[in-house]
Design an enzyme around this catalytic site. Structure first.
Site, PDB file in Angstrom:
ATOM      1  N   LEU A  53       0.863  -1.170   0.000  1.00  0.00           N
ATOM      2  CA  LEU A  53       0.000   0.000   0.000  1.00  0.00           C
ATOM      3  C   LEU A  53       0.905   1.227   0.000  1.00  0.00           C
ATOM      4  O   LEU A  53       1.990   1.210   0.590  1.00  0.00           O
ATOM      5  CB  LEU A  53      -0.889   0.027   1.248  1.00  0.00           C
ATOM      6  CG  LEU A  53      -1.940  -1.075   1.404  1.00  0.00           C
ATOM      7  CD1 LEU A  53      -2.674  -0.892   2.739  1.00  0.00           C
ATOM      8  CD2 LEU A  53      -2.934  -1.062   0.254  1.00  0.00           C
ATOM      9  N   ASP A  54       0.459   2.306  -0.648  1.00  0.00           N
ATOM     10  CA  ASP A  54       1.214   3.548  -0.590  1.00  0.00           C
ATOM     11  C   ASP A  54       1.416   3.960   0.860  1.00  0.00           C
ATOM     12  O   ASP A  54       0.579   3.673   1.725  1.00  0.00           O
ATOM     13  CB  ASP A  54       0.461   4.669  -1.309  1.00  0.00           C
ATOM     14  CG  ASP A  54       0.369   4.447  -2.810  1.00  0.00           C
ATOM     15  OD1 ASP A  54       1.112   3.598  -3.332  1.00  0.00           O
ATOM     16  OD2 ASP A  54      -0.442   5.132  -3.450  1.00  0.00           O
ATOM     17  N   GLN A  55       2.502   4.660   1.117  1.00  0.00           N
ATOM     18  CA  GLN A  55       2.771   5.128   2.475  1.00  0.00           C
ATOM     19  C   GLN A  55       1.599   5.933   3.033  1.00  0.00           C
ATOM     20  O   GLN A  55       1.243   5.804   4.204  1.00  0.00           O
ATOM     21  CB  GLN A  55       4.037   5.988   2.495  1.00  0.00           C
ATOM     22  CG  GLN A  55       4.404   6.506   3.881  1.00  0.00           C
ATOM     23  CD  GLN A  55       5.711   7.289   3.871  1.00  0.00           C
ATOM     24  OE1 GLN A  55       6.311   7.521   2.816  1.00  0.00           O
ATOM     25  NE2 GLN A  55       6.165   7.715   5.039  1.00  0.00           N
ATOM     26  N   THR A  57      -1.554   5.681   2.280  1.00  0.00           N
ATOM     27  CA  THR A  57      -2.809   4.928   2.312  1.00  0.00           C
ATOM     28  C   THR A  57      -2.863   4.037   3.548  1.00  0.00           C
ATOM     29  O   THR A  57      -1.870   3.422   3.931  1.00  0.00           O
ATOM     30  CB  THR A  57      -2.927   4.046   1.048  1.00  0.00           C
ATOM     31  OG1 THR A  57      -2.838   4.882  -0.110  1.00  0.00           O
ATOM     32  CG2 THR A  57      -4.256   3.309   1.024  1.00  0.00           C
TER      33      THR A  57
END
Length: 212
Positions: A53-55, A57
């Site tokens: 997951l994106d940082q 998110t």
């Protein structure tokens, strides 16, 4: 030691909740050593990353226990056998899609924006096929924002963020693709994940409370 939320744990896999602002895997430099993968490995030494997951998110992050399970789960993601849902708050009020079930689709090819990494971009000629399903959950007329449920069919880097920005409805709090709006975080949360257990053959459905 991992002290976060554990949604599921067995001898084969883990379903954990990643908070917004925490890296999924280590970055370069000692200051970026702290991440979900590192924290999980301190409690489960055999925990291995399957997806990211994106940082910015938050939400459900699946991890494998051991190399064999990592291969099986990675194959399930590659074969699109893992179904993911996100909730996002976006700027503007999207028009209702012309479909009987209320779901719309964004089909815009994407590729890395190499001069401006880690950004990605829409590229109609050279981009890879990228598809996102979306549906309006709520409209907030007062502040001209909408809550959407999102289903990424493909899994390109920053796909949801880029697709929504391209349609004129960037995610609230998106410092890479959206306007400065004063939000303390990216309003994007991985809220649901479904798959068949690679070892036990049972159906798994993980749900995470949306914190915004």
């Amino acid at each position: 030691m991992f002290d976060g939320v554990v949604l599921y744990e067995d001898d084969h896999l883990l379903a954990l909740e990643k908070p917004a602002g925490l890296l999924a895997v280590p970055g370069r430099g000692l200051e970026k050593w702290d991440c979900m993968a590192t924290r999980a490995s301190m409690r489960w030494p055999d925990a291995l990353v399957v997806h990211r997951l994106d940082q910015a998110t938050s939400g459900i992050m699946l991890m494998a226990r051991g190399a064999d399970m990592q291969r099986r789960l990675s194959s399930a993601f590659a074969d699109r056998l893992v179904h993911k849902r996100y909730v996002a708050m976006v700027h503007g009020l999207p028009s209702e899609p012309e479909s009987d079930d209320g779901w719309g689709e964004i089909n815009l090819p994407m590729m890395p924006d190499w001069p401006r990494r880690p950004r990605s971009k829409i590229d109609l000629e050279n981009g890879k096929p990228s598809q996102t399903r979306w549906k309006v959950l709520a409209r907030h007329e007062t502040d001209q924002r909408a809550r959407l449920i999102l289903e990424p069919v493909t899994g390109r880097s920053h796909q949801l963020r880029v697709h929504l920005q391209a349609t004129g409805h960037p995610i609230v709090g998106d410092t890479l693709y959206g306007p400065k709006d004063g939000s303390e975080r990216l309003m994007l949360h991985a809220c649901e994940l479904k798959l068949r257990h690679p070892a036990l053959e049972t159906e798994l459905n993980f749900v995470s409370h949306v914190p915004f």
